[in-house]
Write a protein that holds these residues in place. Structure first.
Motif, short mmCIF file in Angstrom:
data_model
loop_
_atom_site.label_atom_id
_atom_site.label_comp_id
_atom_site.label_asym_id
_atom_site.label_seq_id
_atom_site.Cartn_x
_atom_site.Cartn_y
_atom_site.Cartn_z
N TRP A 1 -105.91 13.91 77.00
CA TRP A 1 -104.62 14.17 76.35
C TRP A 1 -104.92 14.87 75.02
CZ3 TRP A 1 -100.16 13.25 78.92
CH2 TRP A 1 -100.22 12.39 80.02
N ILE A 2 -104.64 16.17 74.97
CA ILE A 2 -105.00 17.03 73.84
C ILE A 2 -103.78 17.28 72.97
CG2 ILE A 2 -105.91 19.30 73.19
CD1 ILE A 2 -107.36 19.30 75.95
N TYR A 3 -103.98 17.18 71.66
CA TYR A 3 -102.90 17.43 70.69
C TYR A 3 -103.25 18.64 69.85
CZ TYR A 3 -100.21 16.96 66.35
OH TYR A 3 -99.40 17.20 65.28
N SER A 4 -102.29 19.53 69.67
CA SER A 4 -102.46 20.67 68.76
C SER A 4 -101.29 20.72 67.80
CB SER A 4 -102.52 21.99 69.55
OG SER A 4 -102.52 23.10 68.67
N HIS A 5 -101.56 21.16 66.56
CA HIS A 5 -100.48 21.31 65.58
C HIS A 5 -99.35 22.17 66.15
CE1 HIS A 5 -98.42 23.21 62.12
NE2 HIS A 5 -98.60 22.03 61.54
N HIS A 6 -99.73 23.24 66.85
CA HIS A 6 -98.73 24.06 67.55
C HIS A 6 -99.43 24.92 68.58
CE1 HIS A 6 -100.04 26.79 64.24
NE2 HIS A 6 -100.01 27.69 65.21
N ASN B 56 -85.06 27.25 64.95
CA ASN B 56 -84.89 28.65 64.57
C ASN B 56 -85.72 29.60 65.43
OD1 ASN B 56 -83.12 27.92 62.55
ND2 ASN B 56 -84.70 27.81 60.96
N ARG B 57 -86.93 29.19 65.78
CA ARG B 57 -87.82 30.03 66.58
C ARG B 57 -87.90 29.56 68.03
NH1 ARG B 57 -93.45 30.66 63.53
NH2 ARG B 57 -93.82 31.94 65.37
N GLY B 58 -87.08 28.57 68.39
CA GLY B 58 -87.13 28.04 69.74
C GLY B 58 -88.46 27.40 70.06
N ASN B 59 -89.06 26.77 69.03
CA ASN B 59 -90.42 26.24 69.21
C ASN B 59 -90.49 24.72 69.14
OD1 ASN B 59 -89.85 25.93 66.52
ND2 ASN B 59 -91.60 27.10 65.75
N HIS B 60 -89.34 24.06 69.13
CA HIS B 60 -89.33 22.59 69.15
C HIS B 60 -88.77 22.12 70.48
CE1 HIS B 60 -90.45 21.93 64.92
NE2 HIS B 60 -89.75 23.03 64.67
N MET C 140 -97.46 21.75 77.04
CA MET C 140 -96.16 21.90 76.40
C MET C 140 -96.35 22.76 75.15
SD MET C 140 -93.51 19.08 74.78
CE MET C 140 -94.30 19.06 73.14
N PRO C 141 -95.91 24.03 75.20
CA PRO C 141 -96.05 24.88 74.01
C PRO C 141 -95.06 24.48 72.94
CG PRO C 141 -94.81 26.02 75.71
CD PRO C 141 -95.25 24.71 76.31
N GLY C 142 -95.19 25.10 71.77
CA GLY C 142 -94.30 24.79 70.66
C GLY C 142 -95.00 23.97 69.60
N LYS C 143 -94.21 23.27 68.81
CA LYS C 143 -94.73 22.47 67.71
C LYS C 143 -94.16 21.05 67.80
CE LYS C 143 -94.95 22.42 62.63
NZ LYS C 143 -94.53 23.12 61.38
N PRO C 144 -95.05 20.05 68.07
CA PRO C 144 -96.49 20.16 68.33
C PRO C 144 -96.76 20.69 69.74
CG PRO C 144 -95.79 17.91 68.70
CD PRO C 144 -94.57 18.65 68.19
N GLY C 145 -98.02 21.02 70.00
CA GLY C 145 -98.44 21.43 71.33
C GLY C 145 -99.19 20.30 72.01
N ILE C 146 -98.92 20.10 73.29
CA ILE C 146 -99.55 19.03 74.05
C ILE C 146 -100.15 19.62 75.33
CG2 ILE C 146 -99.12 16.94 75.42
CD1 ILE C 146 -96.99 16.17 73.38
N VAL C 147 -101.37 19.21 75.65
CA VAL C 147 -102.01 19.61 76.90
C VAL C 147 -102.62 18.38 77.54
CG1 VAL C 147 -103.76 21.06 78.00
CG2 VAL C 147 -102.59 21.90 75.96
N CYS C 148 -102.36 18.20 78.81
CA CYS C 148 -103.01 17.13 79.58
C CYS C 148 -103.72 17.77 80.76
CB CYS C 148 -101.98 16.12 80.09
SG CYS C 148 -102.65 14.91 81.26
#
Length: 300
Positions: A166-171, A268-272, A195-203
């Motif tokens: 389970w990987i976490y990225s700031h975005h 605003n950027r469609g990133n959440h 899951m792109p955006g902020k935050p970013g999640i990868v499994c």
């Protein structure tokens, strides 16, 4: 530097690259709209101090003469962050003559070279030259690392392990990174989601060796913050034929294939993403406990 100054440097380098690599077989713009928006932003007389949302992305294709092969195809995939050249560009190298381990090491060494010698300057040509000068060394290492056939011995086989990272990225915004995540997971036979955006999640889930290879590739890209937030490692009981091992791995998977998951993007950027929908998605997969690990609260 301001956003406009960064954009001017990016456009100047793109024009230089276009003159040096004039054909589609040498330089391929993978996002023509981003280049057009960058040019319009730089040439516009009333440029606001905020860059275009899309970022230029392109491929530089080279045929290099190496000692071990007649000609080797090498592709540098490049993308500009908004703050480039104050920050390094995203550069990944593809070469069929390299093993996975050597390709990962090449990326790491290239990024280290650029960070030490090119910080604050446009550096795509420097990256191309470095790859030309050092590729043979990595190909030689790949060839020398090729295992020689060994006689069967009575030594017990190493126990197979199923892993789920389970990987976490700031975005996660960059289109090249998102494409790499999808392609690498498919190449390595991993299931899961991003899951792109902020935050970013990868499994990712599958054989432990494949999960580790995926992580070794992802972590060397340029990130504001990325980490393995949680991992699950399950030794496989079945140690018979390879087909039996494959069945055991598949029986432990919680995801079918790998997908990029979007949950009602907003902001605003469609990133959440809608975290309530994310929780429901995880709950359906039997992973709802991960939500609290990521966000420190219980979902509902």
């Amino acid at each position: 530097m301001s956003y406009l100054e960064w954009a001017e440097s990016q456009l100047a380098e793109m024009e230089l690259l276009s003159s040096m690599f004039p054909t589609q077989e040498e330089l391929e713009m993978t996002d023509q709209l981003a280049l057009a928006e960058l040019r319009e932003y730089v040439e516009g007389s009333d440029s606001a101090d905020s860059p275009p949302a899309s970022r230029p992305q392109f491929l530089i294709k080279q045929k290099l003469d190496t000692a071990s092969m007649d000609m080797t195809d090498v592709i540098l995939s490049c993308a500009y962050p908004s703050e480039y050249p104050s920050v390094l560009p995203e550069v990944t190298v593809r070469c069929a003559g390299l093993s996975r381990a050597q390709q990962t090491q090449l990326h790491s060494d290239l990024n280290a070279y650029l960070a030490e010698n090119c910080q604050g300057e446009v550096c795509v040509l420097s990256a191309v030259d470095w790859v030309k000068d050092n590729l043979q060394l990595f190909i030689n290492k790949s060839l020398s690392a090729t295992p020689t056939p060994k006689k069967e011995s009575a030594t017990p086989r190493t126990q197979e392990v199923f892993s789920r990272l389970w990987i976490y990225s700031h975005h996660i915004y960059n289109k090249v990174k998102r494409k790499n995540i999808l392609e690498w997971s498919k190449e390595l036979g991993l299931s899961g989601f991003s899951m792109p955006g902020k935050p970013g999640i990868v499994c990712v889930e599958g054989p432990q060796s494949a999960c580790e290879e995926f992580w070794s590739r992802v972590k060397v890209l340029t990130w504001k913050k990325i980490m393995i937030r949680h991992r699950e490692d399950i030794p496989l009981d079945h140690q018979g034929e390879d087909s039996g091992t494959a069945e055991s791995i598949d029986s432990l998977r919680k995801f079918t294939g790998f997908e990029e998951a979007m949950f009602d993007p907003h902001g605003n950027r469609g990133n959440h993403m809608d975290l309530g929908q994310l929780y429901q998605f995880l709950n359906e997969k039997g992973c709802c406990d991960i939500f609290q690990i990521y966000f420190g609260i219980e979902g509902r």
